[in-house]
Motif scaffolding. Structure first.
Motif, PDB file in Angstrom:
ATOM      1  N   PRO A 441       0.335   6.349   9.523  1.00 15.62           N
ATOM      2  CA  PRO A 441      -0.627   5.714   9.003  1.00 15.62           C
ATOM      3  C   PRO A 441      -0.410   4.283   8.680  1.00 15.62           C
ATOM      4  CG  PRO A 441       0.082   7.117   7.325  1.00 15.62           C
ATOM      5  CD  PRO A 441       1.100   7.335   8.460  1.00 15.62           C
ATOM      6  N   VAL A 442      -1.304   3.528   8.553  1.00 15.84           N
ATOM      7  CA  VAL A 442      -1.319   2.105   8.054  1.00 15.84           C
ATOM      8  C   VAL A 442      -2.338   1.894   7.131  1.00 15.84           C
ATOM      9  CG1 VAL A 442      -1.317  -0.375   8.819  1.00 15.84           C
ATOM     10  CG2 VAL A 442      -0.676   1.423  10.642  1.00 15.84           C
ATOM     11  N   LEU A 443      -1.868   1.577   5.923  1.00 12.06           N
ATOM     12  CA  LEU A 443      -2.729   1.509   4.716  1.00 12.06           C
ATOM     13  C   LEU A 443      -3.048  -0.023   4.455  1.00 12.06           C
ATOM     14  CD1 LEU A 443      -4.034   3.237   2.602  1.00 12.06           C
ATOM     15  CD2 LEU A 443      -2.058   2.664   1.192  1.00 12.06           C
ATOM     16  N   ALA A 444      -4.250  -0.256   4.242  1.00  8.34           N
ATOM     17  CA  ALA A 444      -4.644  -1.615   4.031  1.00  8.34           C
ATOM     18  C   ALA A 444      -5.798  -1.875   2.871  1.00  8.34           C
ATOM     19  CB  ALA A 444      -4.712  -2.191   5.444  1.00  8.34           C
ATOM     20  N   VAL A 445      -5.701  -3.069   2.331  1.00  8.52           N
ATOM     21  CA  VAL A 445      -6.827  -3.152   1.571  1.00  8.52           C
ATOM     22  C   VAL A 445      -7.785  -4.169   2.313  1.00  8.52           C
ATOM     23  CG1 VAL A 445      -7.573  -4.243  -0.869  1.00  8.52           C
ATOM     24  CG2 VAL A 445      -5.326  -2.936  -0.582  1.00  8.52           C
ATOM     25  N   PRO A 446      -9.210  -4.025   2.245  1.00  6.19           N
ATOM     26  CA  PRO A 446     -10.112  -4.887   3.004  1.00  6.19           C
ATOM     27  C   PRO A 446      -9.876  -6.103   2.373  1.00  6.19           C
ATOM     28  CG  PRO A 446     -11.122  -2.986   2.125  1.00  6.19           C
ATOM     29  CD  PRO A 446      -9.753  -2.642   1.601  1.00  6.19           C
ATOM     30  N   PRO A 447     -10.201  -7.107   3.342  1.00  4.54           N
ATOM     31  CA  PRO A 447     -10.094  -8.712   2.880  1.00  4.54           C
ATOM     32  C   PRO A 447     -10.975  -8.961   1.828  1.00  4.54           C
ATOM     33  CG  PRO A 447     -10.283  -8.675   5.379  1.00  4.54           C
ATOM     34  CD  PRO A 447     -10.344  -7.327   4.755  1.00  4.54           C
ATOM     35  N   GLY A 448     -10.363  -9.677   0.510  1.00  2.00           N
ATOM     36  CA  GLY A 448     -11.256  -9.818  -0.597  1.00  2.00           C
ATOM     37  C   GLY A 448     -11.169  -8.727  -1.613  1.00  2.00           C
ATOM     38  N   GLY A 449     -10.494  -7.503  -1.114  1.00  2.00           N
ATOM     39  CA  GLY A 449     -10.748  -6.367  -1.973  1.00  2.00           C
ATOM     40  C   GLY A 449      -9.418  -6.233  -2.991  1.00  2.00           C
ATOM     41  N   GLN A 450      -8.429  -7.128  -2.686  1.00  2.00           N
ATOM     42  CA  GLN A 450      -7.148  -7.086  -3.703  1.00  2.00           C
ATOM     43  C   GLN A 450      -7.649  -7.230  -5.216  1.00  2.00           C
ATOM     44  OE1 GLN A 450      -7.283  -8.902  -0.878  1.00  2.00           O
ATOM     45  NE2 GLN A 450      -5.710  -8.205   0.370  1.00  2.00           N
ATOM     46  N   VAL A 451      -8.746  -8.031  -5.509  1.00  2.00           N
ATOM     47  CA  VAL A 451      -9.086  -8.188  -6.769  1.00  2.00           C
ATOM     48  C   VAL A 451     -10.509  -7.812  -6.769  1.00  2.00           C
ATOM     49  CG1 VAL A 451      -9.327  -9.716  -8.786  1.00  2.00           C
ATOM     50  CG2 VAL A 451      -7.535 -10.024  -7.291  1.00  2.00           C
TER      51      VAL A 451
END
Length: 958
Positions: A441-451
């Motif tokens: 798997p590759v885990l990622a936070v959507p753009p702008g979703g870090q905060v």
């Protein structure tokens, strides 16, 4: 039974300038009521003894100005140390049906902020006596048969009590005396719980086969009666033994009925069999039938250890245990582990691969795992290795290892978990193993979703997506700070789609959150992790929220509104308002504390509000700014504020202190209102004539022309040159003896509307009612209450309690006599207190009659009530006379207390009340009666006497 403990505080600190504010201080402990015993121990501590199950009342009476609030605490004993905290004068702590664990030391603390707090303590000793337990034993070396003949037997008697109990052993009805029987020995063993006495029968004789009684006594303390237990010893006396009908570990399918039988195979007397369960109680569906326990349609919640116990008080109880296990399976998961020796995270030809399967099951070791490849069963070969319990995985995990993977090994593998021969449904999971179906798997936070930012009270969604990877694993969410739990209260929350949804957000949810791939239902490789920051926005937190600001006129006042916390921290706006209108001010530097400074004048008194805003909202500090003086504080400890005037009038000496008199403009006087039924009877200004109030110093004003026996509401407000303060009020309660006309009538028949100066107690639940035959309700309840007064006339009045709705069981009505100020408490030649005879007639007809109590209320700094006479239940259709003696220690009142029973046929009535100096006479003579007043209903034996009037004058307290 109710026990009273009264704590009195007297003044040991001198008044400020003679009188005024003073701190509470200890004085003495006075007791009254029906205590078993009250005594002082060797360290001068008061010890109160009470019987378990009785009602304990601790009353803390305190003097001090301002009135000190009262706080109760407790130490010692295993009861809860919770305390009652109120600001009520004469606060009472009440414990209904006191338990032995509630004994200990109770503290009453009074603190009004002046000087040192006053503390008094009392130790409560709860006394009790349980029923003793008698058990029969014999030494192990003597056990050679099923009976006790020619053996040594021990009869052990154990009891819990306070104080220590006294034991008496009896054979039949004859007490056993060790000195007169060489075949017995009585002693107290070591290392036993509770109090124990042992009767040893040495080498049983024929006469030793008999009834043995162990009698325990605490010598009738607190009226606790003796208790006893009897055991019959025979040559057939044996200890119990049990046999189980099932295995000690019983595994069953859910939904089945289960019967567990504990068969008694020996024991005399016949043992009693009981069932219990650990943990928890027996299921609601459990049925005990003799020695058998039946469970209907068992579920996994019914699993546990079931204990069967047989007791006949001979030897030790016999016990058998059954571990009931109910089969269940849930939450089947899988893992794909690439070749860990090659540090691989993907499927590669020529390398090893392991498939693992785990199910949460009960019992775990009875689960059978079956593996299939493309639907065909898998058997152990050189390249396919089955592990029933994989040592590298969690217990109960089965694995299939594929060695040196070939293209032929790419297939769909199935794991089936089941209980062989059970009705529990099997669970199955399928795993497709190909080079394209198993991808890390590759885990990622959507753009702008870090905060993620959200407002307090709103909702938010934290997102961590598996951008690539097969099989797609679930996502686990947790707080980065390990000491913090998720909003649900759990440490970890699983989401299938990687979206964590939060509702009703609060500021304590703010912070970083960790998302990571789960090691199950996917590749068993190094976890993929990411973080999302949750920011919670909330309006500024300000201090103070509200503040009352008092100042002299024409002095500068500074109002400050401090910002404690704010999210976001940047303030967008600060505005000041006066009485709702915007105050124009220069722009405020956001780094400065919001502040407003101005000169107070009569024209700008009012409400000031500072509204502070950020991006999340607006909060406000509110200030009530004025030059109004603070309230006056009434003084309640005046020894005798009432003075009897001529005629039917009296005066009251009102006393008070001024709170912070120097905080505002000079106080020039007070405005006083005297009201009755909300109508002003007196309204005037008290002129101080240039003498300013001093903090803590008493001021006084005599209110005249008050009518006996009425009470009044007094309102008082300070006055300055510019304004008037708020009113404070108190009620003047007339409590002196009623003033009667000169008359020979000395029996109160309640003929006058003023009912001879009697009054309704304000602390009761309802009132006594005055009526006669002519004023009776024609729809009143039948079969209860009198038809006429005691004299039998239609015009004659009496007092009664109405038991019909809305009255409830236990409701109380209390009628108080006038206060008799006894100034001489000694009889002739120091023969003790002066006795008085209380005489009255009562009527208690009806099947729901409750209780009529007559209480003696003696007043000192506070009052103490004690029951002097009591009668309950139906007493017949006629009026009956009651009379009894009292010997009050000071000023006293008589209280008639009617208590309602369970039904409406419970009216209680009283009539013709008199109080006579001297002991009661059996010839019903009423000479020398204390005049209670009103027009009496004269009978031949009720003759007038000037002695009555002389005695009233003697008792009159001025």
């Amino acid at each position: 039974m109710e026990l009273f403990w009264i704590l009195l505080f007297s003044i040991v600190q001198p008044y400020a300038q003679g009188q005024g504010v003073y701190a509470p201080a200890n004085a003495q402990i006075i007791h009254s009521g029906a205590a078993c015993n009250v005594k002082d121990d060797n360290i001068s501590e008061r010890i109160y003894t009470i019987k378990e199950g009785d009602t304990l009342v601790l009353q803390c009476i305190v003097k001090g100005h301002p009135r000190p609030p009262v706080r109760w605490t407790k130490t010692a004993g295993s009861a809860s140390d919770k305390f009652m905290e109120t600001s009520i004068y004469n606060e009472t702590l009440r414990i209904e049906r006191i338990l032995r664990v509630q004994g200990g030391r109770y503290y009453c603390k009074a603190d009004n902020g002046v000087g040192v707090a006053a503390i008094k303590s009392i130790r409560v000793d709860v006394q009790y006596l349980d029923t003793p337990v008698l058990t029969v034993h014999q030494t192990i070396s003597d056990v050679r048969g099923s009976y006790y003949q020619e053996k040594t037997v021990f009869l052990r008697c154990t009891v819990n009590s306070n104080p220590p109990a006294r034991f008496i052993w009896k054979r039949g009805n004859t007490p056993i005396e060790q000195s007169k029987d060489n075949g017995v020995d009585i002693y107290e063993p070591l290392y036993t719980q509770g109090e124990t006495k042992v009767l040893k029968l040495k080498n049983l004789r024929l006469k030793d086969f008999a009834n043995y009684t162990c009698q325990v006594s605490v010598r009738n303390v607190c009226n606790i009666e003796d208790k006893s237990v009897t055991f019959r010893l025979t040559n057939g006396t044996t200890a119990p033994a049990l046999r189980l009908s099932v295995n000690e570990t019983l595994v069953v399918d859910p939904g089945r009925d289960v019967t567990m039988n504990c068969e008694v195979i020996s024991g005399f007397p016949r043992p009693t069999v009981t069932w219990s369960r650990y943990p928890g109680a027996l299921p609601l569906s459990a049925q005990v039938r003799g020695s058998a326990l039946v469970l209907r349609a068992v579920t996994p919640a019914d699993a546990g250890f079931y204990n069967c116990t047989a007791v006949n008080n001979v030897g030790n109880p016999a016990r058998r245990n059954v571990n009931l296990v109910v089969r269940s399976m849930s939450n089947l998961t899988f893992q794909i582990t690439p070749d860990s020796n090659k540090d691989s995270e993907s499927i590669q030809m020529g390398r090893d691969l392991k498939l693992s399967c785990h199910v949460d099951a009960t019992p775990q070791d009875k689960v059978n795992y079956t593996w299939y490849k493309n639907g065909a069963p898998v058997f152990n070969t050189e390249t396919l290795i089955l592990l029933r319990s994989d040592p590298d995985m969690a217990p109960g995990t089965s694995s299939l290892e594929i060695v040196d993977m070939k293209f032929r090994d790419l297939a769909t593998y199935s794991c089936v978990a089941s209980f062989p021969g059970s009705s529990v449904q099997e669970l199955r999971v399928d795993v497709n193993v190909t080079q394209s179906s198993v991808i890390p798997p590759v885990l990622a936070v959507p753009p702008g979703g870090q905060v993620v930012s959200a407002r307090e009270g709103g909702s938010a969604e934290l997102v961590c997506l598996v951008a690539d990877g097969k099989p797609r694993p679930p996502i686990l969410w947790s707080r980065v700070d390990k000491d913090q739990l998720m909003p649900s209260g759990q440490a970890v929350v699983e989401t299938r789609d990687g979206r964590l949804r939060l509702a009703n957000i609060s500021r304590d949810m703010m912070g970083p959150y960790r998302c990571q791939t789960a090691p199950y239902n996917g590749l068993n490789i190094k976890r993929r992790e990411a973080q999302v920051q949750l920011n919670v926005q909330y309006p500024p937190m300000l201090d103070p929220v509200f503040q009352d600001v008092r100042s002299r006129n024409y002095q500068f006042v500074t109002l400050r509104c401090g910002v404690l916390r704010s999210s976001p921290p940047r303030l967008t706006n600060v505005r000041w308002y006066r009485n709702g209108e915007l105050v124009r001010m220069p722009p405020l530097d956001p780094k400065d504390v919001p502040e407003y400074k101005f000169k107070l004048e009569p024209s700008n008194n009012g409400s000031y509000e500072c509204r502070v805003s950020n991006a999340a909202g607006t909060s406000a500090c509110t200030f009530d700014v004025s030059a109004r003086p603070y309230d006056a504080e009434f003084y309640f400890d005046t020894p005798n504020p009432i003075r009897i005037l001529k005629g039917n009038n009296y005066s009251f000496n009102l006393q008070w202190t001024q709170r912070d008199p120097e905080a505002t403009d000079r106080i020039i006087g007070y405005w006083i209102n005297v009201r009755k039924n909300k109508q002003n009877l007196l309204s005037k200004q008290i002129d101080l004539k240039g003498v300013e109030p001093v903090k803590g110093v008493l001021q006084s004003y005599a209110i005249a022309d008050l009518r006996i026996p009425l009470s009044y509401e007094v309102r008082l407000a300070p006055i300055t040159t510019y304004s008037i303060g708020d009113y404070v009020s108190r009620t003047i309660q007339y409590s002196e003896p009623y003033t009667y006309p000169r008359s020979s009538d000395h029996v109160c028949g309640f003929e006058d509307e003023r009912i001879c100066g009697f009054s309704q107690d304000r602390t009761d639940m309802f009132d006594w009612t005055r009526q006669n035959r002519l004023t009776q309700n024609p729809k009143r309840s039948p079969n209860t209450g009198p038809e006429t007064d005691r004299s039998g006339t239609k015009e004659g009045y009496y007092m009664y309690i109405e038991a019909s709705r809305p009255r409830a069981p236990g409701d109380k009505a209390r009628l108080l006599s006038p206060l008799f100020n006894v100034t001489s408490v000694k009889g002739p030649k120091g023969s003790g207190r002066v006795p008085y005879c209380v005489s009255f007639y009562y009527h208690m007809k009806g099947k729901h009659i409750g209780t009529l109590n007559v209480l003696l209320r003696v007043r000192s700094i506070a009052y103490v009530d004690s029951v002097a006479w009591s009668k309950s239940s139906h007493q017949g259709p006629d009026w009956k006379k009651a009379l009894f003696d009292i010997s009050p220690s000071g000023p006293f009142q008589i209280m008639f207390e009617g208590i309602r029973d369970v039904g409406y046929e419970g009216d209680i009535a009283i009539d013709d009340v008199s109080i006579t100096k001297g002991k009661c006479k059996q010839d019903n003579s009423v000479a020398n009666s204390v005049l209670i007043g009103g027009s009496a209903k004269l009978h031949p034996q009720l003759l007038g006497s000037w002695t009555t009037f002389a005695l009233l004058c003697f008792l009159h307290y001025r």
